[in-house]
Enzyme design. Sequence first.
Site, short mmCIF file in Angstrom:
data_model
loop_
_atom_site.label_atom_id
_atom_site.label_comp_id
_atom_site.label_asym_id
_atom_site.label_seq_id
_atom_site.Cartn_x
_atom_site.Cartn_y
_atom_site.Cartn_z
N GLU A 194 -22.79 16.83 48.39
CA GLU A 194 -21.60 17.08 47.58
C GLU A 194 -20.56 17.84 48.41
OE1 GLU A 194 -20.53 19.20 43.26
OE2 GLU A 194 -22.31 19.82 44.38
N LYS A 209 -17.12 13.41 38.98
CA LYS A 209 -18.17 14.23 38.38
C LYS A 209 -17.85 14.54 36.92
CE LYS A 209 -20.71 18.56 39.33
NZ LYS A 209 -20.76 19.72 40.25
N CYS A 215 -24.63 16.50 41.50
CA CYS A 215 -25.16 17.84 41.30
C CYS A 215 -25.53 18.16 39.84
CB CYS A 215 -24.17 18.87 41.87
SG CYS A 215 -24.93 20.48 42.27
#
Length: 264
Positions: free
Chosen positions: A52, A116, A150
């Site tokens: 990331e 995300k 994540c």
Amino acid sequence: MVFPSVIRNFAARMKTVIVQHDIREDHLEQNLQNLALLLNQQPEADLYVLAETFATGFMKQGAHADGQPVLAWMQRQAQQLNAAIAGSVAITDEEGLMRNRLFFVRPDGTYDYYDKRHLFGYAGETDEYVAGARRVVTEWRGVRFLLQVCYDLRFPVFSRNQGDYDAIIYVANWPDKRRDVWQTLLKARALENQCFVIGVNRVGTDSACEYQGDSVVIDAYGRTIAACTPGQIEAAVAELDMQRQLRFRQKFPVLADADTFILK
């Protein structure tokens, strides 16, 4: 949920390289140079997965809002390696909004991206970024990948296999103090979705956390088929046996009994 009764036209084995690396804040060019060296040490793969915000680090969200140079670097690397490259970039979109954007780049320069969805408010990510809304599955050499970043790992409904993917990619800056959670949830996602899970996390330190990496590839049986040494800068290689996974799904069709739902 129905899976195909015949083997699809995909690569029988997809060679995948997970790249576990350190990220130096405010050293974008050096980070990219170091990554290029790691990539070139593992030639002739089909897919390379980075962490990331691999060029800038998670805690420097606003430092390189112009992520276009990083995307251009990914395109050059993909072309040179004749492989796809995945990793997330801090980028300002066409509306001037900051996104934590996971790019999946192919050798011809084309790409798909996922913004995300689950921003990590605990660390202030919601103060810098705007969340995405799209669930994204991309295909490469016949293999379908669900793209995740994540904190998304903690939300299994969003990643539930709907019969539309073969593997999940998770890229992360996941702190050392929560490494047991990282390891446990990656395995859970593989088991519950009957799929390969590719989890790539950084190592090193930033202004807030330490990172041990624990980058790994897990198969649909929950078994680790490739892993990087905790705390070390290195790459590891996994062969994704797609036909074996498909036979397992057909023999033991767990997802056919899954609960139905609609994401809004």
